[in-house]
Write a protein that holds these residues in place. Structure first.
Motif, short mmCIF file in Angstrom:
data_model
loop_
_atom_site.label_atom_id
_atom_site.label_comp_id
_atom_site.label_asym_id
_atom_site.label_seq_id
_atom_site.Cartn_x
_atom_site.Cartn_y
_atom_site.Cartn_z
N PRO A 158 17.29 -3.32 2.11
CA PRO A 158 16.09 -2.51 1.92
C PRO A 158 16.02 -1.42 2.99
CG PRO A 158 15.51 -4.62 2.90
CD PRO A 158 16.98 -4.65 2.62
N LEU A 159 15.18 -0.41 2.76
CA LEU A 159 15.12 0.72 3.68
C LEU A 159 13.68 1.03 4.08
CD1 LEU A 159 17.06 1.74 1.03
CD2 LEU A 159 17.76 3.31 2.80
N GLU A 195 3.92 5.75 7.02
CA GLU A 195 4.36 4.49 6.43
C GLU A 195 3.29 3.41 6.56
OE1 GLU A 195 8.04 3.45 8.17
OE2 GLU A 195 8.80 2.73 6.25
N LYS A 245 9.68 0.22 -1.30
CA LYS A 245 10.18 -0.85 -0.43
C LYS A 245 10.75 -2.00 -1.25
CE LYS A 245 8.81 0.68 3.70
NZ LYS A 245 7.81 0.12 4.59
N ALA A 292 7.57 -0.21 9.41
CA ALA A 292 8.83 0.51 9.27
C ALA A 292 9.94 -0.35 8.66
CB ALA A 292 9.29 1.04 10.62
N SER A 293 9.68 -1.64 8.47
CA SER A 293 10.73 -2.48 7.89
C SER A 293 10.82 -2.23 6.39
CB SER A 293 10.43 -3.95 8.15
OG SER A 293 9.73 -4.52 7.07
N GLY A 294 11.89 -2.71 5.79
CA GLY A 294 12.05 -2.53 4.35
C GLY A 294 11.19 -3.45 3.52
N VAL A 295 10.47 -4.36 4.18
CA VAL A 295 9.62 -5.30 3.43
C VAL A 295 8.25 -4.66 3.22
CG1 VAL A 295 8.61 -7.60 3.43
CG2 VAL A 295 10.82 -7.23 4.52
#
Lengths: 311, 136
Positions: free
Chosen positions: A278-279, A196, A220, B8-11
């Motif tokens: 969001p994920l 990621e 995202k 790891a955040s959704g942003v």
């Protein structure tokens, strides 16, 4: 020049009855870092081996750096570095001997790079490979791959056994020396947090099939998990709805675009939308791959979803 | 430049970079003409993809916050407030709406929501004075 470093077209690999890779079509852009994800046995390693000519496709075709696999295998191997999942090399040879053994095969080999990466990764150069820990074996494999100065690097679990310092150094090398230098990296790893961080594209496969291929930033920005409460809510996948899960009176939908519109549509069917969130990559991986299990309970007899018109 | 990224955040990471650079500029920690580290250096330091950093810089340049000199680096723009007022308001409106909606859902009084925004504005001014910024 072809803008894709890797392109596969309905690639198939069967081992007796098992379809390890099943009509897989992926596109890896040049200069990108592509996270190639999937569960154990999803077909990642089989795909990589076919790209390098180490396994013959049952059907389909692929190009690597614009060259056709199979027909131009030597030229592909000269410009592609590969770190295998098993990290197996000649056990009796030291890293120094392996360097001498390997260097002649690669036209762009750099002894300066050997010295630099041996220092940066703290590679034990004079002990037989068989006596090394897994982490140190991985370092030797990385050293040999990086010294090739390849245009394309294919890494199968490149951080196995590495300590946190080694992992951090590896990420720095990928960011600075590989991606920063316009080289293409295909990386298969279960360390989703690492992927990621460093990848700009991801492809997720399961049972040999592609479930998702997208730019990580777009995932995202657009993928959302919608949690709704209510009865008689649709439980069907399709279109932008990638998964639909029941959890008591709640229903969770993973949508890949137009989340607000879908949430509004659920609202008109009497649902209470409790969350549109969001994920991270890990959540998406679990939502998608868990969904693909053959017998998901609770789907039978559900009212099919109305066709969700995407805007 | 100190960035705190949470991959790891959704942003998206590029948005995290954009927001933090905007914050530094708004708080005066980065002033007009200040140089930003190169895309390659940020990527190497943060262990992230250079394309992600480049995207953030491009967006900030499009928004008039940064300017880049071909072959010569990236700088904070001399006049980052150069947008038309109507355009500034158009960009800010979604955030204002979000604050209004979230605040109302939490059953805060309208004045309490306004106070909160005012407090944030004050804390920016304090930060500005602390770095001794004379640009604004």
């Amino acid at each position: 020049m072809n803008e894709l470093a890797i392109h596969t077209d309905k690639l198939v690999k069967t081992y007796s009855k098992l379809r390890a890779v099943d009509e897989l079509s992926i596109n890896v852009p040049r200069g990108g870092v592509y996270g190639f994800l999937g569960r154990n046995g999803a077909g990642k390693t089989s795909t990589m081996r076919m790209l390098l000519g180490l396994a013959r496709p049952t059907a389909g075709s692929a190009t690597v750096l614009g060259m056709s696999i199979g027909r131009e295998q030597v030229a592909i191997l000269e410009r592609t570095a590969y770190v295998t999942e098993g990290k197996v090399l000649y056990g009796g040879m030291t890293a120094r001997e392996l360097v001498r053994f390997t260097r002649g095969f690669y036209p762009n080999w750099s002894d300066d790079a050997v010295a630099r990466y041996a220092r940066r990764f703290d590679v034990p150069m004079d002990r037989p490979f068989a006596q090394l820990s897994l982490g140190n074996r991985t370092k030797v494999c990385l050293l040999l791959a990086l010294a090739q100065q390849a245009d394309l690097l294919i890494f199968d679990e490149p951080t196995s056994g590495l300590d946190p310092v080694g992992v951090d150094e590896f990420q720095r090398v990928v960011a600075e020396d590989l991606a920063g230098d316009g080289r293409t990296v295909l990386i298969s790893s279960h360390q989703l947090a690492d992927v990621e961080r460093i990848a700009d594209w991801v492809g997720l496969i399961d049972n040999g099939r592609l479930l998702l291929e997208a730019r990580l930033d777009d995932i995202k920005s657009q993928y959302r998990l919608i949690t709704a409460a209510g009865t008689g809510l649709p439980q069907r996948k399709g279109g932008d709805i990638l998964s639909a899960n029941s959890d008591g009176n709640f229903r969770k939908y993973l949508v890949r675009a137009n989340a607000e519109a879908f949430a509004a549509e659920l609202g008109t069917q009497g649902a209470t939308i409790t969350e549109v969130s969001p994920l991270g990559l890990r959540e998406i991986f679990l939502e998608l791959v868990r969904k693909e299990e053959p017998c998901t309970s609770g789907n039978a007899g559900e009212i099919p979803a109305p066709a969700f018109s995407s805007i | 430049m100190l960035l705190h990224l949470n991959p790891a955040s959704g942003v998206p990471i590029y948005l995290q970079i954009e927001n933090q650079v905007k914050h530094y500029v708004a708080a005066g920690a980065l002033g007009p003409g200040d140089a930003l580290p190169s895309v390659r250096k940020v990527a190497a330091d943060m262990r992230i993809n250079p394309n992600t950093v480049a995207r953030a810089y491009q967006n900030l340049e499009r928004d008039g916050i940064l300017r880049s000199v071909p072959g010569g680096g990236t700088y904070v723009a001399e006049n980052p407030g150069g947008l038309l007022k109507s355009e500034k308001i158009r960009r800010l409106r979604p955030y204002a709406r979000q604050i209004a909606v979230e605040g109302t859902q939490l059953r805060l009084e309208p004045q309490e929501i306004v106070n909160l925004v005012e407090q944030e504005l004050e804390s920016l001014e304090v930060a500005d004075e602390r770095v001794g910024n004379s640009h604004r």
